[in-house]
Structure formats: C-alpha cells, structure tokens
Design an enzyme around this catalytic site. Structure first.
Site, PDB file in Angstrom:
ATOM      1  CE  LYS A 115      10.145  -9.637  10.486  1.00 27.28           C
ATOM      2  NZ  LYS A 115       9.288  -8.566  11.057  1.00 27.28           N
ATOM      3  CE  LYS A 121      11.253  -2.176  12.210  1.00 30.37           C
ATOM      4  NZ  LYS A 121      10.427  -3.259  11.664  1.00 30.37           N
ATOM      5  CB  SER A 129       5.945  -4.550   2.241  1.00 33.72           C
ATOM      6  OG  SER A 129       5.277  -4.039   3.339  1.00 33.72           O
TER       7      SER A 129
HETATM    8  P1  NAD Z   1       0.517  -0.789  16.921  1.00 32.06           P
HETATM    9  O1  NAD Z   1       1.126   0.517  17.277  1.00 32.06           O
HETATM   10  O2  NAD Z   1      -0.609  -0.828  15.940  1.00 32.06           O
HETATM   11  O3  NAD Z   1      -0.008  -1.514  18.248  1.00 32.06           O
HETATM   12  C1  NAD Z   1       0.793  -1.699  19.364  1.00 32.06           C
HETATM   13  C2  NAD Z   1      -0.112  -2.201  20.480  1.00 32.06           C
HETATM   14  O4  NAD Z   1       0.691  -2.557  21.606  1.00 32.06           O
HETATM   15  C3  NAD Z   1      -1.114  -1.155  20.971  1.00 32.06           C
HETATM   16  O5  NAD Z   1      -2.342  -1.778  21.232  1.00 32.06           O
HETATM   17  C4  NAD Z   1      -0.486  -0.661  22.263  1.00 32.06           C
HETATM   18  O6  NAD Z   1      -1.454  -0.154  23.185  1.00 32.06           O
HETATM   19  C5  NAD Z   1       0.124  -1.950  22.760  1.00 32.06           C
HETATM   20  N1  NAD Z   1       1.178  -1.763  23.778  1.00 32.06           N
HETATM   21  C6  NAD Z   1       2.190  -0.863  23.786  1.00 32.06           C
HETATM   22  N2  NAD Z   1       2.930  -1.026  24.903  1.00 32.06           N
HETATM   23  C7  NAD Z   1       2.369  -2.053  25.603  1.00 32.06           C
HETATM   24  C8  NAD Z   1       2.653  -2.699  26.822  1.00 32.06           C
HETATM   25  N3  NAD Z   1       3.691  -2.341  27.546  1.00 32.06           N
HETATM   26  N4  NAD Z   1       1.849  -3.717  27.209  1.00 32.06           N
HETATM   27  C9  NAD Z   1       0.781  -4.099  26.481  1.00 32.06           C
HETATM   28  N5  NAD Z   1       0.463  -3.525  25.304  1.00 32.06           N
HETATM   29  C10 NAD Z   1       1.248  -2.512  24.880  1.00 32.06           C
HETATM   30  O7  NAD Z   1       1.724  -1.724  16.462  1.00 32.06           O
HETATM   31  P2  NAD Z   1       1.651  -3.005  15.525  1.00 32.06           P
HETATM   32  O8  NAD Z   1       1.835  -2.556  14.136  1.00 32.06           O
HETATM   33  O9  NAD Z   1       0.500  -3.846  15.886  1.00 32.06           O
HETATM   34  O10 NAD Z   1       3.026  -3.724  15.941  1.00 32.06           O
HETATM   35  C11 NAD Z   1       3.118  -4.570  17.090  1.00 32.06           C
HETATM   36  C12 NAD Z   1       4.430  -5.335  17.059  1.00 32.06           C
HETATM   37  O11 NAD Z   1       4.503  -6.088  15.853  1.00 32.06           O
HETATM   38  C13 NAD Z   1       5.714  -4.513  17.079  1.00 32.06           C
HETATM   39  O12 NAD Z   1       6.705  -5.251  17.736  1.00 32.06           O
HETATM   40  C14 NAD Z   1       6.060  -4.371  15.612  1.00 32.06           C
HETATM   41  O13 NAD Z   1       7.436  -4.108  15.437  1.00 32.06           O
HETATM   42  C15 NAD Z   1       5.674  -5.745  15.136  1.00 32.06           C
HETATM   43  N6  NAD Z   1       5.406  -5.844  13.704  1.00 32.06           N
HETATM   44  C16 NAD Z   1       4.462  -5.089  13.100  1.00 32.06           C
HETATM   45  C17 NAD Z   1       4.217  -5.245  11.740  1.00 32.06           C
HETATM   46  C18 NAD Z   1       3.127  -4.503  11.024  1.00 32.06           C
HETATM   47  O14 NAD Z   1       2.915  -4.783   9.845  1.00 32.06           O
HETATM   48  N7  NAD Z   1       2.390  -3.634  11.665  1.00 32.06           N
HETATM   49  C19 NAD Z   1       4.970  -6.157  11.004  1.00 32.06           C
HETATM   50  C20 NAD Z   1       5.924  -6.937  11.657  1.00 32.06           C
HETATM   51  C21 NAD Z   1       6.122  -6.770  13.010  1.00 32.06           C
END
Ligand code: NAD
Length: 427
Positions: free
Chosen positions: A94, A106, A361
């Site tokens: 990435k 990570k 970041s």
């Molecule tokens: P978050 O914890 O804010 O939100 C996760 C969401 O997924 C919540 O709404 C939760 O209820 C939902 N969820 C969990 N299990 C589920 C399921 N089985 N079915 C449907 N919904 C489900 O997390 P986030 O920060 O939004 O991250 C989401 C994804 O994006 C992850 O894979 C994370 O690794 C990736 N990501 C996040 C960031 C970031 O900056 N936050 C950056 C890159 C990648």
C-alpha cells in the site's frame, strides 16, 4: 469470515503470482513473502473487578526497505497472527503503490473492547507500548488506529511511549487527536480516498456518479466517510451492513431511496453498530448481514472485515455490479477474485482503494516533523492528488499490459519494494 481462510496464505498467493510475472529471483521472493520481524507478547491488565486478565498482542514488520514500518493496531476478539502478517504485507504494498517513503507493519490485540471499561482500555494500550517500546518508534515503526482503535487509544500509547523515552515524539504514532499532533482530514482520509478512486474509475468507464447506486458493507470510519463523499458527488447508497453486538451477528439496513447518514449516525454506537429497532422505526428494511452483497446496485464497497467476498458469496453478486472498491483490507479471497476477474467487474484493490488513511498518516508525520499543521483543505487536496495519480498509474499499466487491476497494482508496488530491497544490498 469463514473459519478455514488464512489471510496470510491469500496475501502470499497474491504475491507469488506477481513475483513470477516480475521474474523475481529466489532470494528476493523469500525476503518479500514473509515478515522480516514479528513480536508476540502478553499484556497483563488489572481489571476493574480486581482480577488480572492477560491479553495476547502482536506487532509484525513485513518490510522496511523503503522507510520506517507503518500500520495500524487492531483490537479484535478473533485476531490471529496470520491476519496481522497478511495486513503487514499489504501495508508494504500500500505504501509503495501510493509512493510514500514508508514500509509495512501491523499490530493487533486479541480482545473485545466492547467488554472493557475506558480504564481497562487505557491500561491495555499502555501495556501494549511497554512491551514494544524498544522495537517501535518514529524512525523504526509507526503505529496507527485500525479496527476498534481510535484517537484516544493512540494518545494513551503516545503518552506511554513519551513517558518511557523521556521526551516528546509526536511522530511515534499517527491518528492522534487534532491539536495533539493529529492531522486534520485523517478521520475522513480512508473513506474519502476510496471515493477519489471510485470517481476516477467511473470517469474511465464513462459513467456519471449521479447515475450510480452502491451497497456498502460496514458502517465504521471507512464506510461512513466513503458514503458521505460518494453521496456528495451524486451517488446513492441503498444498503449498509454492520455487526450487531447484542445478537453477535451482522445485519443489513436498506432504504431504496437512499440511506441518510444524518438519520443513521445518531443511532450507531462507537463501534459502528446500528440499532436495529431504531433503524426500523426510521423506515429501514432490516435484512440478514450477508444481504449487502446481493443488492442490485452498480458499485459494491466492502468496508468491514477481511474475507467477506468468498467462493460461497461471490456468485450472489448482481449482474448489475460494474465496480468493486475494496475499502476493507483483504475482503476478497483468491477464489472469489478469479470470478470477479472473469466477470470483467472493474476492481479497485484494497491496498490502492484504502491507501488514503496511510497517505494522510504520512502527512501527519510530515506535519509533526515540521511542527506546523496544514488546513484541512490542504491535507485533502494533497490526498486527492496522491490517490488520483496512484489510481491513474495502476489503471494505465492495467490497460497497457492487459492486466487485472489487482495484478497491475501489485506489479507497481512489488517492483518498487524489490528495487529498494536490492539497492540496499539485502539480496
Ligand atoms: P471500524 O471498526 O470503524 O468499523 C468496522 C465496521 O464493520 C463496523 O460498522 C462494524 O459493525 C462492521 N462489521 C464488523 N463485522 C461485520 C460483519 N461481519 N458484517 C458486516 N459488518 C461488520 O473499522 P474501519 O476503520 O472502518 O475499518 C474497516 C476496514 O477498513 C478494515 O478492514 C480495516 O482494516 C480497513 N482499513 C481501515 C483504515 C482506517 O483508516 N480506518 C485504513 C485502511 C483500511
């Protein structure tokens, strides 16, 4: 997520395919397909009820040839070392695909913060840093928030690191609160970044965003800001899904005329779980958690967890779907990926689509180093520029070499990391 999936094997299989395309030598393959370093440790926490719970933590550094490691820390009850390994590897690609001078790392803790008080979460964060303070740092490996961790967790971790080090190191961690070393725009960055790439993909496909609909899996940080910007450029989101903590299963929320963030956010908890009965009262149809994938929409945005589009679920994707933008990390298994490629669905791979977070970041670190902070517009326009040029480079290569978008993104990223690894004389 299906139990028998191993995200690390998925990440390695994706790597192997491109390593062959690039004709990488044996030594180069060996150093890039596994993490350079990993740490496993225990974190004892004195709980509010007087007992001691011991949590298991991990930090994995996949590769730092292009710069210090970078990657989030996840709090999740189903965390595994193989998930953390895979995610650290994806971080390397990435950072390389958006061409920022950072490597991949990570971290994770097996825990469910829903069941921890604020005090217990603080002790967990401080304990995590105490175990790792010798192995992470602004010039070695820089953590950030991820699933179920937030700016408050980062600040506790920063405070612990600075207490141990006896000096101020705002560049130790990113995703800090604004005013305490954080960058404006970081909260929005990943979700907005997903939509910057969706906007560019639609442009290439000759489709106006106003003429499209989308279904989103997840309603956390990434999903919400993706929805906000996508709606602003004219798109309609008919469906979102999230985890229901009480029932321990996911649900999908549907409104054919388009979901309304202003309605849903106030009835969502801090972990992105929407309240079923309140949503029903607002006129949302409540469907099973898996229903998001079978919607008759133009765009799917998985933005929850890894391994959600699998051999079992990929067949449910509607013929109408033209574009999948992977907001989550590793949402698609190798088997499902083949089907998506065969069906000719335009795919924006995770490590390109969701690179907005790490890019911002990086901007946060740059601002910390200068001790001068940019306005939000400046951050977001720099982010748009980085995401757009990364997307254009990948889609151009995909067209020129007739490659699948995921493979094109890998070719660019792995080639950059391999060159840095070779130039350093490691292999
Ligand atoms: P978050 O914890 O804010 O939100 C996760 C969401 O997924 C919540 O709404 C939760 O209820 C939902 N969820 C969990 N299990 C589920 C399921 N089985 N079915 C449907 N919904 C489900 O997390 P986030 O920060 O939004 O991250 C989401 C994804 O994006 C992850 O894979 C994370 O690794 C990736 N990501 C996040 C960031 C970031 O900056 N936050 C950056 C890159 C990648």
């Amino acid at each position: 997520m299906a139990k028998d999936y191993n995200p690390h094997k998925t990440a390695q299989a994706q790597f192997d395919k491109v390593a062959d395309l690039l004709n990488l030598e044996h030594g180069m393959k060996a150093i890039l397909r596994d993490p350079l370093r990993e740490y496993h440790f225990l974190i004892p926490v004195h709980m509010d009820n007087g007992s001691v719970e011991v949590f298991k933590g991990f930090r994995v550094l996949h590769n730092d040839a292009r710069g210090p490691g970078k990657g989030g820390i996840r709090f999740h009850p189903q965390e595994t070392i193989d998930t953390v390994r895979a995610l650290s590897m994806w971080m390397t690609w990435k950072c390389a695909v958006v061409d920022i001078p950072l490597g991949g790392a990570k971290g994770g803790v097996i825990c469910d913060p829903h069941n921890l008080s604020q005090r217990e979460q603080e002790l967990l964060c401080r304990g995590y840093v105490r175990q790792l303070s010798k192995n992470v740092g602004p010039l070695e490996d820089v953590p950030a928030p991820d699933v179920m961790t937030n700016a408050q967790h980062m600040l506790w971790m920063l405070d612990e690191y600075e207490t141990i080090s006896g000096a101020k190191y705002p560049g130790f961690i990113t995703g800090k609160p604004v005013g305490l070393g954080g960058s404006l725009g970081r909260t929005e960055a990943t979700g907005y970044g997903v939509i910057f790439t969706v906007r560019e993909a639609l442009k290439e496909m000759g489709i106006r965003p106003e003429d499209t609909t989308a279904a989103v899996q997840g309603f956390g940080n990434v999903a919400r800001y993706a929805i906000e910007l996508y709606q602003r450029i004219g798109g309609k989101v008919t469906t979102v899904s999230c985890w229901n903590q009480k029932e321990q299963k996911p649900y999908t929320f549907k409104k054919e005329k388009g979901i309304d963030l202003k309605e849903l956010i106030p009835i969502t908890d801090n972990f992105g779980s929407i309240d079923n009965s309140k949503a029903k009262a607002l006129g949302y149809e409540i469907l099973p958690g898996s229903a998001w994938i079978e919607q008759n929409v133009d765009i799917l945005i998985p933005a929850a967890l890894e391994n959600e589009i699998t051999a079992d679920t990929v067949g449910k994707i509607s013929r109408k779907v033209k574009l999948i933008a992977e907001g989550a990390n590793g949402p698609t298994t190798i088997e499902a990926d083949k089907v998506i490629q065969e069906r000719g669905i335009f795919l924006i791979p995770d490590f390109l689509a969701n690179a907005g977070g790490v890019t911002c970041s990086y901007f946060e670190q740059v601002q910390c180093n200068m001790n001068y902070y940019w306005e939000k517009e400046e951050v977001l326009s720099k982010l748009d520029l980085k995401m757009t040029s990364a997307f254009i480079a990948v889609s151009r290569l995909a067209r020129e070499k007739k490659l699948y978008m995921r493979d094109a993104a890998y070719v660019i990223a792995i080639d950059r990391v391999a060159r840095a690894t070779k130039s350093r004389g490691w292999v």
